[in-house]
Design a protein around this motif. Structure first.
Motif, mmCIF file in Angstrom:
data_model
loop_
_atom_site.group_PDB
_atom_site.id
_atom_site.type_symbol
_atom_site.label_atom_id
_atom_site.label_comp_id
_atom_site.label_asym_id
_atom_site.label_seq_id
_atom_site.Cartn_x
_atom_site.Cartn_y
_atom_site.Cartn_z
ATOM 1 N N PHE A 155 0.815 -1.213 0.000
ATOM 2 C CA PHE A 155 0.000 0.000 0.000
ATOM 3 C C PHE A 155 0.850 1.266 0.000
ATOM 4 N N ASN A 156 2.016 1.166 -0.573
ATOM 5 C CA ASN A 156 2.922 2.295 -0.707
ATOM 6 C C ASN A 156 2.514 3.078 -1.953
ATOM 7 N N SER A 157 2.382 4.396 -1.831
ATOM 8 C CA SER A 157 1.935 5.191 -2.980
ATOM 9 C C SER A 157 2.958 5.182 -4.115
ATOM 10 N N GLY A 158 4.222 4.875 -3.801
ATOM 11 C CA GLY A 158 5.250 4.823 -4.826
ATOM 12 C C GLY A 158 5.474 3.438 -5.406
ATOM 13 N N SER A 159 4.546 2.514 -5.155
ATOM 14 C CA SER A 159 4.696 1.139 -5.644
ATOM 15 C C SER A 159 4.573 1.074 -7.152
ATOM 16 N N LYS A 160 5.216 0.085 -7.709
ATOM 17 C CA LYS A 160 5.128 -0.150 -9.149
ATOM 18 C C LYS A 160 3.724 -0.659 -9.499
ATOM 19 N N GLU A 161 3.404 -0.595 -10.762
ATOM 20 C CA GLU A 161 2.074 -0.985 -11.224
ATOM 21 C C GLU A 161 1.784 -2.465 -10.972
ATOM 22 N N TRP A 162 2.770 -3.348 -11.145
ATOM 23 C CA TRP A 162 2.535 -4.781 -10.965
ATOM 24 C C TRP A 162 2.241 -5.117 -9.508
ATOM 25 N N VAL A 163 2.741 -4.304 -8.569
ATOM 26 C CA VAL A 163 2.465 -4.543 -7.150
ATOM 27 C C VAL A 163 0.980 -4.325 -6.869
ATOM 28 N N LYS A 164 0.372 -3.395 -7.557
ATOM 29 C CA LYS A 164 -1.064 -3.146 -7.377
ATOM 30 C C LYS A 164 -1.890 -4.345 -7.844
ATOM 31 N N TYR A 165 -1.444 -4.986 -8.922
ATOM 32 C CA TYR A 165 -2.148 -6.179 -9.396
ATOM 33 C C TYR A 165 -1.964 -7.354 -8.439
ATOM 34 N N VAL A 166 -0.763 -7.493 -7.906
ATOM 35 C CA VAL A 166 -0.499 -8.550 -6.922
ATOM 36 C C VAL A 166 -1.329 -8.298 -5.663
ATOM 37 N N THR A 167 -1.452 -7.040 -5.266
ATOM 38 C CA THR A 167 -2.269 -6.694 -4.102
ATOM 39 C C THR A 167 -3.717 -7.096 -4.327
ATOM 40 N N GLN A 168 -4.248 -6.826 -5.502
ATOM 41 C CA GLN A 168 -5.626 -7.217 -5.807
ATOM 42 C C GLN A 168 -5.789 -8.733 -5.767
ATOM 43 N N LEU A 169 -4.786 -9.457 -6.229
ATOM 44 C CA LEU A 169 -4.815 -10.920 -6.164
ATOM 45 C C LEU A 169 -4.766 -11.395 -4.714
ATOM 46 N N PHE A 170 -3.901 -10.803 -3.915
ATOM 47 C CA PHE A 170 -3.775 -11.200 -2.512
ATOM 48 C C PHE A 170 -5.033 -10.886 -1.710
ATOM 49 N N LEU A 171 -5.780 -9.875 -2.112
ATOM 50 C CA LEU A 171 -7.011 -9.551 -1.389
ATOM 51 C C LEU A 171 -8.058 -10.659 -1.503
ATOM 52 N N CYS A 172 -7.848 -11.607 -2.405
ATOM 53 C CA CYS A 172 -8.747 -12.759 -2.537
ATOM 54 C C CYS A 172 -8.351 -13.908 -1.613
ATOM 55 N N ILE A 173 -7.243 -13.761 -0.897
ATOM 56 C CA ILE A 173 -6.733 -14.824 -0.034
ATOM 57 C C ILE A 173 -7.091 -14.487 1.419
ATOM 58 N N PRO A 174 -7.842 -15.354 2.108
ATOM 59 C CA PRO A 174 -8.281 -15.045 3.465
ATOM 60 C C PRO A 174 -7.149 -14.756 4.457
ATOM 61 N N SER A 175 -6.027 -15.450 4.354
ATOM 62 C CA SER A 175 -4.947 -15.209 5.317
ATOM 63 C C SER A 175 -4.345 -13.816 5.154
ATOM 64 N N PHE A 176 -4.292 -13.300 3.934
ATOM 65 C CA PHE A 176 -3.796 -11.945 3.711
ATOM 66 C C PHE A 176 -4.732 -10.923 4.348
ATOM 67 N N ASN A 177 -6.040 -11.098 4.148
ATOM 68 C CA ASN A 177 -7.012 -10.185 4.743
ATOM 69 C C ASN A 177 -6.975 -10.234 6.264
ATOM 70 N N PHE A 178 -6.806 -11.441 6.804
ATOM 71 C CA PHE A 178 -6.714 -11.572 8.256
ATOM 72 C C PHE A 178 -5.477 -10.847 8.773
ATOM 73 N N ALA A 179 -4.335 -11.040 8.106
ATOM 74 C CA ALA A 179 -3.108 -10.350 8.524
ATOM 75 C C ALA A 179 -3.274 -8.848 8.425
ATOM 76 N N LEU A 180 -3.963 -8.398 7.410
ATOM 77 C CA LEU A 180 -4.214 -6.971 7.228
ATOM 78 C C LEU A 180 -5.068 -6.416 8.351
ATOM 79 N N LEU A 181 -6.180 -7.078 8.640
ATOM 80 C CA LEU A 181 -7.071 -6.616 9.706
ATOM 81 C C LEU A 181 -6.418 -6.707 11.080
ATOM 82 N N PHE A 182 -5.804 -7.849 11.355
ATOM 83 C CA PHE A 182 -5.180 -8.014 12.658
ATOM 84 C C PHE A 182 -4.062 -7.006 12.853
#
Length: 178
Positions: free
Chosen positions: A144-171
């Protein structure tokens, strides 16, 4: 306290157990062709999946009630400084999401052995992701760095579909605020 640092890893274990339990039970049912036998007696697909969803709900509600209660009782800052409903929802949504992942993975597998291999792979991937992303600052620096490359944004969208990533984010958010 230590729950704020490695809590995402340790508190996601019930969700992994739910995933393992549901996928194991469904794989045994699939291997024994019990659903086909019940179909002969008039069981529809809708009632079959409704029963499995009720099972997943019960399996998800129990740790979702117990963990925030005992976390507050034991004096863990994350649970004391976060409203009960938020911690309940965090545990419930992650547990129920892992149950849905179990439903999807069992649907894709043909036999119990290949299902168990996939189950171990999902558990290993989740644990590795939680170990790497247990620090909330790491998550925000990488994804979630504003200076991230474009491919990192796509990987982030993919990771948001994984429950463990969302749990780590919320926790991580709850631990950072607590």
């Amino acid at each position: 306290d230590a729950s704020g640092v490695f809590g995402a890893l340790y508190f996601f274990i019930p969700s992994l157990i739910i995933y393992s339990t549901i996928s194991g039970l469904q794989l045994r049912e699939k291997d024994a062709k019990l659903r086909l036998g019940l179909h002969v007696f008039g069981l529809s697909s809708a009632s079959h999946w409704t029963a499995w969803n009720i099972t997943a709900l019960v399996y998800s509600i129990i740790p979702s009630i117990i963990f925030p209660f005992f976390g507050d009782f034991l004096g863990l800052r994350v649970f004391q400084n976060t409203p009960y409903i938020l911690t309940f929802l965090m545990f419930f949504i992650s547990s129920y999401s892992m149950a849905m992942v179990a439903f999807i993975s069992v649907t894709l597998m043909t036999d119990e052995k290949s299902g168990q291999i996939l189950s171990y792979a999902v558990i290993l991937m989740s644990v590795l992701m939680l170990i790497i992303l247990s620090n909330p600052l790491t998550i925000y620096f990488i994804f979630f760095n504003s200076g991230s490359k474009e491919w990192v944004k796509y990987v982030t969208q993919l990771f948001l579909c994984i429950p463990s990533f969302n749990f780590a984010l919320l926790f991580g958010q709850f631990a950072r605020i607590a």
